[in-house]
Scaffold this motif. Sequence first.
Motif, PDB file in Angstrom:
ATOM      1  N   GLY A 401     -62.130  22.942  13.929  1.00 24.69           N
ATOM      2  CA  GLY A 401     -61.251  21.388  14.126  1.00 24.69           C
ATOM      3  C   GLY A 401     -62.106  20.480  13.264  1.00 24.69           C
ATOM      4  N   ARG A 480     -56.301  16.207  19.496  1.00 22.13           N
ATOM      5  CA  ARG A 480     -57.059  16.159  18.481  1.00 22.13           C
ATOM      6  C   ARG A 480     -56.985  14.793  17.538  1.00 22.13           C
ATOM      7  NH1 ARG A 480     -58.714  21.469  17.125  1.00 22.13           N
ATOM      8  NH2 ARG A 480     -57.996  23.105  18.525  1.00 22.13           N
ATOM      9  N   PRO A 560     -61.294  11.348  17.966  1.00 27.83           N
ATOM     10  CA  PRO A 560     -60.284  12.419  17.662  1.00 27.83           C
ATOM     11  C   PRO A 560     -60.637  13.071  16.355  1.00 27.83           C
ATOM     12  CG  PRO A 560     -59.542  10.248  17.084  1.00 27.83           C
ATOM     13  CD  PRO A 560     -60.633  10.281  17.848  1.00 27.83           C
ATOM     14  N   THR A 561     -60.150  14.240  16.107  1.00 28.52           N
ATOM     15  CA  THR A 561     -60.584  15.121  14.927  1.00 28.52           C
ATOM     16  C   THR A 561     -59.350  14.337  13.871  1.00 28.52           C
ATOM     17  OG1 THR A 561     -60.740  17.131  15.925  1.00 28.52           O
ATOM     18  CG2 THR A 561     -60.181  17.144  13.653  1.00 28.52           C
ATOM     19  N   ARG A 591     -63.743  13.996   9.771  1.00 26.72           N
ATOM     20  CA  ARG A 591     -62.408  13.700  10.525  1.00 26.72           C
ATOM     21  C   ARG A 591     -61.623  13.159   9.439  1.00 26.72           C
ATOM     22  NH1 ARG A 591     -66.312  12.019  14.318  1.00 26.72           N
ATOM     23  NH2 ARG A 591     -65.865  12.988  16.253  1.00 26.72           N
TER      24      ARG A 591
END
Length: 657
Positions: A401, A480, A560-561, A591
């Motif tokens: 991810g 995500r 979050p990603t 990210r």
Amino acid sequence: MTRPGGAGRPGGAVGPPMMAGPAEKARSFGPSVKRLIRLLLAYRAFMVTVFASIVISVILSAVAPRVLGHATDLVFDGVIGTTLPDGLTKEQAVAGLREQGQNTFADMVSSMDVTPGVGVDFTAVGQVLLIVLVLYVLSSALAWLAAYLLNIVVVGTIRRLRAEVEEKVHRLPLRYYDAAARGDLLSRVTNDLDNLSQSLQQTIAQFLNSVLMVIALLAMMIWISPLLALIAVLTVPLAFIATAQIAKRSKPHFMAQWSSTGKLNAQVEEAFTGHELVKAFGRQSEIEATFDERNEKLFESSWRAQFISGIIMPTIMFLGNLNYVAVAVVGGLRVASGSLSLGEVQAFIQYSRQFTQPLTQIGSMFNLMQSGVASAERIFDVLDADEETPDPADPQTPVDGHGLIEFDDVSFRYVTHRPLIENLSLVAQPGHMVAIVGPTGAGKTTLVNLIMRFYDVDAGTIRVDGVDSRRMTRDDLRERTGMVLQDSWLFGGTIYENIAYGDPTASRAEVIEAAELSHVDHFVRTLPDGYETVLDEEGGGVSAGERQLITIARAFLAKPTILILDEATSSVDTRTELLIQQAMANLRTDRTSFVIAHRLSTVRDADIIVVMEDGRIVEQGSHDELLATRGAYCRLYNSQFAGPLEDEPLAGDHVAG
């Protein structure tokens, strides 16, 4: 984290047309009633008990007047007995009356259970009255039991229906909210549910009781006298014809009433939400005029609905009075001829009066039933609305991810005949900041809405770390992703709770850290209650910029990603915007960040700037590369910075020549 209910209306893009409201189109009464009955049958055992209780209660109530008529006969027999000579038999007394020429009186005495010279048997009368009392007490107790159980059924059904509506609104696509007036939707899930609850509570038991009472009373009247029963029944078809015709004319007005209620609520909610702008632009009179117009329409539809449906009861009462006169005249003649006893006629008259009463009740309930079914149809409109496409049965999850986002030949349109995004391809590398710029309506917000799967693409594929986003569950995809919108959304609660909304499992230290990174901590500590400061739904007590900072802190806490900021810094000052950009740099490692901005000074340091026009990517590259091409980005940049610099040019690349 994303805002509940979606991201709002597509930014500048052409959205679906506004719905006028399905409640304006009345559907058949029958299917909606059958659907309500199916909902009530979820409490099958209770409903069987309710039905049985009402049946027994009605039977007891119907038998009581016949028994009471026997008490009248005992009294009347006693009174007549005292007028006859003592020591004679009934046959001798009748023969004597005929000899005297009193044939009518003789016929009546011959049909009576009378003993000449003997008065009223009060012991027997008391026993009969006691039986009547027991019958009425049992009937009332069973009616109370039915009402009690039915209340449980109705309240439980409405609770279940309310839960289904609540679950449904979370499964509706963003397209539905874009097309629906929020005030009308709120009216459906609040006012219409309450109205349906009241209608069910007030009509079901009364309707069952009235229908069964009509059947029981008709049976008792036929038992006493078929001729009188025929006279009484003649008014029934007339009553039903009148009721049906009046109800047919009232239903459209009930539909208009609840449709107007929804529109009025929508206008009031809109005006109250934007009351500051209304005052700032001096549009109070215009808002009041619109309110008066819609309020007048609601008044007219409500008045017409209530007036027309209100005609039902007096119409049935008039027919009932005609029936009473006919029964009294014919019944008196039958008593005089000895065909019926006085008690039987008394019981029949009581039955005939009771017979019109349930018909009157049924008629009076039609306005409530029409109103309740109209509300039910509006609720069913929500429950029957198309939902989001379901998540795949065998969802896929990205193994690594890192936030690699790939748009592969993506096409999308809100309206079938109106293209918006066509054949768009774009790759956002992990750790990169992707800025999306362009004129209003270019499709910038639509692009990130497609990433979040607020809408599904019509063609092409969006991959997240190599996995088609449509093969992922929405929860997995959105967990995500952190999203900060231009319109900051805060709920009623403390500042701490609003930040912690991004990750309910976060510790207090993590919440404070997110607040510090987003520069919320500084101004929060100046407040008397600090992080325990309570905000309302509009974020009252803090400025617009401070509300935006709180929503940014919420997104930071989610770690979050993929980070999406849709004009998220538009409400903050330049210094705070610079601090936020510095804080975002700490989160960008491994990210992907998408930043939608009109203020181009905020995206100069982006790894890639995507310029969109009419749903297409016309340019992409770094700030310097795009200025060098002297294309669309250069024109946008110069439109913001060239004007003030014409009198005093500055060195560097602030002006794209």
